[in-house]
Motif scaffolding. Structure first.
Motif, short mmCIF file in Angstrom:
data_model
loop_
_atom_site.label_atom_id
_atom_site.label_comp_id
_atom_site.label_asym_id
_atom_site.label_seq_id
_atom_site.Cartn_x
_atom_site.Cartn_y
_atom_site.Cartn_z
N HIS A 183 0.86 -1.18 0.00
CA HIS A 183 0.00 0.00 0.00
C HIS A 183 0.90 1.24 0.00
O HIS A 183 1.67 1.44 0.93
CB HIS A 183 -0.91 -0.03 1.24
CG HIS A 183 -2.06 0.90 1.11
ND1 HIS A 183 -3.13 0.67 0.27
CD2 HIS A 183 -2.33 2.08 1.71
CE1 HIS A 183 -3.99 1.65 0.36
NE2 HIS A 183 -3.53 2.53 1.22
N ARG A 223 2.37 0.34 8.17
CA ARG A 223 2.80 0.30 6.77
C ARG A 223 2.61 -1.08 6.12
O ARG A 223 2.71 -2.09 6.81
CB ARG A 223 4.28 0.70 6.66
CG ARG A 223 4.52 2.12 7.08
CD ARG A 223 5.96 2.54 6.88
NE ARG A 223 6.07 3.96 7.23
CZ ARG A 223 7.03 4.78 6.82
NH1 ARG A 223 7.98 4.32 6.05
NH2 ARG A 223 7.04 6.04 7.17
N ILE A 235 6.03 5.76 0.31
CA ILE A 235 6.21 4.36 0.67
C ILE A 235 5.82 3.51 -0.53
O ILE A 235 4.79 3.74 -1.15
CB ILE A 235 5.31 4.01 1.88
CG1 ILE A 235 5.70 4.83 3.10
CG2 ILE A 235 5.38 2.52 2.18
CD1 ILE A 235 4.63 4.89 4.17
N SER A 236 6.67 2.54 -0.85
CA SER A 236 6.45 1.74 -2.06
C SER A 236 5.21 0.85 -1.94
O SER A 236 5.06 0.10 -0.99
CB SER A 236 7.68 0.86 -2.29
OG SER A 236 7.43 -0.06 -3.31
N ASP A 276 4.69 -1.85 3.29
CA ASP A 276 5.75 -1.37 2.40
C ASP A 276 6.24 -2.52 1.51
O ASP A 276 6.88 -3.46 1.98
CB ASP A 276 6.89 -0.81 3.27
CG ASP A 276 7.99 -0.13 2.45
OD1 ASP A 276 8.29 -0.61 1.34
OD2 ASP A 276 8.54 0.87 2.94
#
Lengths: 418, 418
Positions: free
Chosen positions: B224, B236, B276-277, B238
């Motif tokens: 996400h 997170r 954030i990836s 990530d």
């Protein structure tokens, strides 16, 4: 009319403002554009409806004053920004202008006068999307505008100075936009959280304790490229697996230090399935409300990355690319906002801001405080940005409690007059 | 002349062949190009010097036969490829043609005749750089050419069939290039190691035990995306840190299983420092001499990746993109080459090949063996590819021992005649 009607009004106006965009498919409203002017004019018309005295300052910020019943009163400034990133949502910044504006409408409708002015401000450029530098509007007000910015150019090679003249402003007058701190009681910014914390706590609003300071780095890891089939694991100097170990270490140390650290960008020189990576670059963004904690954590990260590099025969190169110190909210503003929450029968959730805001610029000028409003899944800078009318009702109520508290306090003090 | 003189000859000829290139700045020699023809002609001229009978087969492979003194003798085929990747070195493939060719010169100069033919072959296309499919030359000889390849096209939309006609070959005759296994004693390929193992052992040559089978995968990790400042570590998903943990797990399991696994390619959807990836794709290339060990390790990797994904709230998607089984070298060829090393007073280092070779195709036809020659730092497919004359001397000596061993054995058996 109950506050809920004003909350509906806020939501409708956010929808309406979102139609003013320089792109037909999505919201995009940048500094000194035609749409900037249109947005200011629409907001000014709503300010006039609330019987505010309106003006645009020399930086293109839109102001409206709900004039106090007291002569020589000081001002409480409440506001946020009206510009957006490309493909933005409807609330980031905007809510912080239109929510207090509807509160002013509520005051006007109910013939309530206050012993201080309320100045609503719509800052002209917070995102920095057009000229690459953020907080231009609020820095002009804070008196921290830098003359060198006049020559900053957009993608079409138009400078800020030229764009201002086209807009109808004169850059040489920019310093007149600076407010006099002696005239001000403080600055309050209401903003969507842009994170998932309030949602995870089931809270409508949060009282911000401060805005995190960020440092950013570009990290290079150099190993030795090689054939995926022919180099045994023990003889490898794989820059990518080494970087992976570093990412895990960064995450672990960030959790230990109770701050946030993010690797957003990564690039490996090898883009072939069968080549061992010889070179990797990645970014590091690390933020904390406490500069010391952040720098301590950074020191640990550097040591750990160096250890991993040595163990794997890799060469590490860390370069800092950005630094901003943390901005704490003013302790009195925090305690007043906490009281306002309690007054409005809400649990006062304290929360830190990881993103930057106009409030950072205003903190140089006067006591600064912030309220965060819950947003769905923490999404911002995206069309799916979403808030609820219920949460706007709650926030209006907290704002009312806060402003009433200020009024009561001023009635008992000499802060009343400038 | 001592063998060292022949080794010098090998090095000089490698330099000379490297000047035949379709690019003026680096070595680049592809299948069915003008330079392919020129290379064949130059090699053929050297073959004639050694009193060999020369021909080019229907796939464009260059052959030379050092004819046996015995009637109806079988052939020992020795060779490798004459094509290169763009910006290649001077030895990958080439050495495996020119080194045995100099040995033939040695035989001729010393009036040595053998009870079997030696056929030197320069395969026309091993790298697959022009048409995207590898081992075209050796597969034609092995009888495993597939008719559908006729329509494969290069970057200029020229098909193999058309390119063959321009070159002077007729695709409809391609199956005539297939050798008859009854005529063959075996196939020996000499090749630079393309890895650092012999160098790390201080060995000139190695006896190859087999060529690893590879499987390749494209792995997608979906999390996400989020704001680097506003999402606490605990909330997170990530995708990049999750992928980093997966890379570390892959490395650990590969070491445990004593095979090689490589993540060569990685792409993160986020290319911003402060995001954030939310999505990462990476490749996995896993190789072993033993298909079962490889597949067991893969199963462990999949379980571990799934566990990491679940723990981090990530979605995992693994897709296989390539599969090739391992090709063991023929046990008799291995033991003969080991004996040849001993005969030449060298410690016989056994080594596996992680890269593919023409020998993989020939293994379908006859007993196959390979010798690896040490190359500097394991570098290949690069102008810095480097070998030493000393190592060429050693390899020539092992080849001589091997061929003399074959001769002795044949003198005692009926394998002599076809």
């Amino acid at each position: 009319m109950p506050l809920r009607a004003y909350a509906h009004n806020v939501m409708q106006r956010c929808d309406q403002l979102a139609t003013i965009s320089q792109h037909s498919n999505y919201i995009d409203r940048r500094y000194l554009s035609v749409q900037h002017k249109q947005a200011n004019e629409l907001v000014a018309s709503w300010m006039r409806e609330a019987n505010m005295r309106v003006w645009q300052d020399e930086a293109g910020n839109q102001w409206g004053r709900y004039v106090s019943s007291h002569q020589n009163a000081k001002s409480l400034v409440i506001g946020s920004h009206l510009d957006t990133v490309p493909n933005s949502g409807k609330y980031d910044g905007i809510l912080g202008v239109l929510l207090p504006l509807s509160y002013i409408q509520y005051l006007h409708d109910n013939h309530i006068s206050l012993p201080y002015h309320i100045d609503i401000v719509g800052f002209a450029d917070e995102e920095g999307t057009r000229f690459g530098t953020t907080l231009l509007g609020s820095r002009a007000v804070a008196g921290t505008w830098q003359d060198k910015w006049a020559s900053l150019k957009d993608n079409n090679e138009i400078s800020i100075a030229t764009a201002m003249r086209t807009f109808g402003l004169e850059i040489n007058n920019i310093h007149n936009a600076a407010a006099d701190p002696d005239d001000l009681l403080g600055f309050l910014e209401i903003h969507i959280e842009q994170g998932p914390v309030l949602e995870s706590k089931g809270a409508s609003v949060g009282v911000v304790t401060g805005i995190a300071g960020a440092k950013r780095f570009n990290i290079e890891v150099t190993g030795h490229a090689g054939h995926a089939g022919t180099v045994p694991m023990a003889l490898r100097q794989d820059a990518l697996v080494g970087s992976a170990e570093m990412l895990i270490a960064i995450e672990r140390l960030a959790i230990q230090s109770e701050l946030v650290a993010t690797v957003g960008k990564i690039n490996s020189a090898s883009q072939a399935v069968n080549v061992i990576s010889g070179h990797v670059e990645f970014s590091l963004d690390i933020r904390s409300l406490n500069n010391e904690i952040r720098d301590d954590c950074l020191q640990q990260i550097e040591l750990e990355l160096e250890r991993i590099a040595q163990q794997r025969g890799l060469v590490l190169n860390i370069k800092q690319s950005h630094e901003a110190d943390a901005t704490p909210c003013h302790p009195e503003m925090i305690s007043k906002l906490v009281k306002a929450c309690e007054q409005s029968s809400m649990v006062p959730h304290l929360i830190s801001s990881g993103a930057g805001h106009d409030a950072m610029a205003l903190a140089h000028l006067c006591p600064m405080g912030m309220l965060f409003v819950r947003c769905e899944k923490g999404v911002s800078h995206h069309p799916e940005e979403s808030i609820t009318t219920d949460d706007v009702v709650c926030t209006l109520d907290v704002l009312r409690s806060f402003c009433e508290g200020e009024a009561q306090k001023l009635s008992n003090t000499s802060d009343l007059v400038a």
